[in-house]
Design a protein around this motif. Sequence first.
Motif, PDB file in Angstrom:
ATOM      1  N   LEU A  98       9.137  14.719  -8.223  1.00 34.88           N
ATOM      2  CA  LEU A  98       9.440  15.880  -9.051  1.00 34.88           C
ATOM      3  C   LEU A  98       9.058  15.604 -10.504  1.00 34.88           C
ATOM      4  N   LYS A  99       8.992  16.666 -11.303  1.00 32.57           N
ATOM      5  CA  LYS A  99       8.630  16.528 -12.720  1.00 32.57           C
ATOM      6  C   LYS A  99       9.579  15.598 -13.468  1.00 32.57           C
ATOM      7  N   ASP A 100      10.852  15.513 -13.022  1.00 27.88           N
ATOM      8  CA  ASP A 100      11.810  14.641 -13.697  1.00 27.88           C
ATOM      9  C   ASP A 100      11.715  13.185 -13.219  1.00 27.88           C
ATOM     10  N   GLY A 101      10.742  12.900 -12.347  1.00 28.07           N
ATOM     11  CA  GLY A 101      10.526  11.535 -11.870  1.00 28.07           C
ATOM     12  C   GLY A 101      11.242  11.190 -10.583  1.00 28.07           C
ATOM     13  N   ALA A 102      12.113  12.055 -10.117  1.00 32.09           N
ATOM     14  CA  ALA A 102      12.844  11.793  -8.870  1.00 32.09           C
ATOM     15  C   ALA A 102      11.935  11.998  -7.663  1.00 32.09           C
ATOM     16  N   ALA A 103      12.025  11.089  -6.725  1.00 30.04           N
ATOM     17  CA  ALA A 103      11.275  11.223  -5.472  1.00 30.04           C
ATOM     18  C   ALA A 103      12.088  12.073  -4.509  1.00 30.04           C
ATOM     19  N   THR A 104      11.405  12.915  -3.752  1.00 21.43           N
ATOM     20  CA  THR A 104      12.072  13.713  -2.730  1.00 21.43           C
ATOM     21  C   THR A 104      11.284  13.630  -1.430  1.00 21.43           C
ATOM     22  N   SER A 105      12.020  13.458  -0.333  1.00 22.52           N
ATOM     23  CA  SER A 105      11.361  13.406   0.970  1.00 22.52           C
ATOM     24  C   SER A 105      11.177  14.800   1.543  1.00 22.52           C
ATOM     25  N   GLY A 106      11.653  15.817   0.844  1.00 21.15           N
ATOM     26  CA  GLY A 106      11.470  17.194   1.280  1.00 21.15           C
ATOM     27  C   GLY A 106      12.222  17.496   2.561  1.00 21.15           C
ATOM     28  N   MET A 107      11.810  18.558   3.201  1.00 21.79           N
ATOM     29  CA  MET A 107      12.430  18.975   4.457  1.00 21.79           C
ATOM     30  C   MET A 107      11.337  19.489   5.374  1.00 21.79           C
ATOM     31  N   TRP A 108      11.582  19.375   6.653  1.00 20.54           N
ATOM     32  CA  TRP A 108      10.656  19.915   7.644  1.00 20.54           C
ATOM     33  C   TRP A 108      10.926  21.403   7.806  1.00 20.54           C
ATOM     34  N   VAL A 109       9.867  22.179   7.834  1.00 16.52           N
ATOM     35  CA  VAL A 109       9.951  23.611   8.099  1.00 16.52           C
ATOM     36  C   VAL A 109       9.080  23.935   9.309  1.00 16.52           C
ATOM     37  N   ARG A 110       9.291  25.110   9.852  1.00 17.36           N
ATOM     38  CA  ARG A 110       8.461  25.602  10.952  1.00 17.36           C
ATOM     39  C   ARG A 110       7.454  26.571  10.360  1.00 17.36           C
ATOM     40  N   VAL A 111       6.198  26.424  10.758  1.00 13.42           N
ATOM     41  CA  VAL A 111       5.145  27.288  10.240  1.00 13.42           C
ATOM     42  C   VAL A 111       4.425  27.943  11.413  1.00 13.42           C
ATOM     43  N   THR A 112       4.229  29.245  11.306  1.00 10.52           N
ATOM     44  CA  THR A 112       3.414  29.985  12.265  1.00 10.52           C
ATOM     45  C   THR A 112       2.249  30.581  11.496  1.00 10.52           C
ATOM     46  N   TYR A 113       1.051  30.425  12.042  1.00 10.85           N
ATOM     47  CA  TYR A 113      -0.170  30.939  11.417  1.00 10.85           C
ATOM     48  C   TYR A 113      -0.792  32.002  12.298  1.00 10.85           C
ATOM     49  N   GLY A 114      -1.285  33.062  11.681  1.00 16.34           N
ATOM     50  CA  GLY A 114      -2.128  34.043  12.355  1.00 16.34           C
ATOM     51  C   GLY A 114      -3.483  34.028  11.678  1.00 16.34           C
ATOM     52  N   PHE A 115      -4.537  33.815  12.441  1.00 15.64           N
ATOM     53  CA  PHE A 115      -5.893  33.720  11.902  1.00 15.64           C
ATOM     54  C   PHE A 115      -6.727  34.913  12.360  1.00 15.64           C
ATOM     55  N   ARG A 116      -7.662  35.323  11.506  1.00 17.71           N
ATOM     56  CA  ARG A 116      -8.689  36.301  11.873  1.00 17.71           C
ATOM     57  C   ARG A 116     -10.046  35.710  11.519  1.00 17.71           C
ATOM     58  N   LYS A 117     -11.011  35.980  12.352  1.00 21.18           N
ATOM     59  CA  LYS A 117     -12.386  35.574  12.040  1.00 21.18           C
ATOM     60  C   LYS A 117     -13.002  36.707  11.234  1.00 21.18           C
ATOM     61  N   ILE A 118     -13.258  36.434   9.965  1.00 20.26           N
ATOM     62  CA  ILE A 118     -13.759  37.436   9.027  1.00 20.26           C
ATOM     63  C   ILE A 118     -15.107  36.955   8.497  1.00 20.26           C
ATOM     64  N   ASP A 119     -16.152  37.727   8.752  1.00 21.20           N
ATOM     65  CA  ASP A 119     -17.510  37.352   8.320  1.00 21.20           C
ATOM     66  C   ASP A 119     -17.854  35.932   8.743  1.00 21.20           C
ATOM     67  N   GLY A 120     -17.438  35.565   9.956  1.00 25.08           N
ATOM     68  CA  GLY A 120     -17.778  34.258  10.515  1.00 25.08           C
ATOM     69  C   GLY A 120     -16.843  33.125  10.124  1.00 25.08           C
ATOM     70  N   ASP A 121     -15.860  33.393   9.253  1.00 25.88           N
ATOM     71  CA  ASP A 121     -14.926  32.345   8.817  1.00 25.88           C
ATOM     72  C   ASP A 121     -13.540  32.622   9.372  1.00 25.88           C
ATOM     73  N   TRP A 122     -12.875  31.577   9.849  1.00 32.71           N
ATOM     74  CA  TRP A 122     -11.499  31.685  10.293  1.00 32.71           C
ATOM     75  C   TRP A 122     -10.592  31.598   9.074  1.00 32.71           C
ATOM     76  N   LEU A 123      -9.832  32.671   8.804  1.00 33.99           N
ATOM     77  CA  LEU A 123      -8.958  32.724   7.641  1.00 33.99           C
ATOM     78  C   LEU A 123      -7.527  33.050   8.075  1.00 33.99           C
ATOM     79  N   ILE A 124      -6.583  32.543   7.319  1.00 33.82           N
ATOM     80  CA  ILE A 124      -5.177  32.812   7.595  1.00 33.82           C
ATOM     81  C   ILE A 124      -4.861  34.215   7.093  1.00 33.82           C
ATOM     82  N   ALA A 125      -4.537  35.099   8.030  1.00 33.91           N
ATOM     83  CA  ALA A 125      -4.190  36.477   7.699  1.00 33.91           C
ATOM     84  C   ALA A 125      -2.682  36.646   7.589  1.00 33.91           C
ATOM     85  N   HIS A 126      -1.955  35.744   8.221  1.00 25.19           N
ATOM     86  CA  HIS A 126      -0.494  35.802   8.173  1.00 25.19           C
ATOM     87  C   HIS A 126       0.056  34.394   8.355  1.00 25.19           C
ATOM     88  N   ASP A 127       1.087  34.087   7.601  1.00 23.86           N
ATOM     89  CA  ASP A 127       1.848  32.865   7.871  1.00 23.86           C
ATOM     90  C   ASP A 127       3.326  33.155   7.708  1.00 23.86           C
TER      91      ASP A 127
END
Length: 148
Positions: A98-127
């Motif tokens: 952190l900016k104050d110099g303290a280390a943090t191990s953070g927390m685990w979260v759950r992530v869901t991604y929705g991708f669309r192929k747009i102009d040939g590229d896979w992009l995240i449309a929703h998370d």
Amino acid sequence: MSTQREVDEAEIRRQVHKIVEGLRAKDLEGLKRPYAKDVVSFDVEPPLQHVGLEAKLKNWANVFLVFESVTYEVRDLTLAVGDDVAFGHAFARLSGTLKDGAATSGMWVRVTYGFRKIDGDWLIAHDQVSVPIDIQSGRAVLDLEPSS
């Protein structure tokens, strides 16, 4: 010889890795690359939804206001890939110093991604990022870890 699905899955995994790299480098420009311009994000920060690339980048910019150095991990990314849409889920953890110099191990979260192929590229449309809650207390449960 790789099938198109294998090629697409590898590209999607590279897109997720761009998030990891962008956060570690504190590179907002790099963080633009994996997202669609009209991304809708259900992140852990209010409000209930963030609409558009600039709103998503504002969330990441807020991380850089708090962290001096950032570590970001994605674990157990599982994907289902179609011709022009794909979805995936993973566990992710944001940690560092952190900016104050303290280390943090953070927390685990759950992530869901929705991708669309747009102009040939896979992009995240929703998370969507979430943490489990204890139903009785209504409090988030922040000390869980993915099973090995």
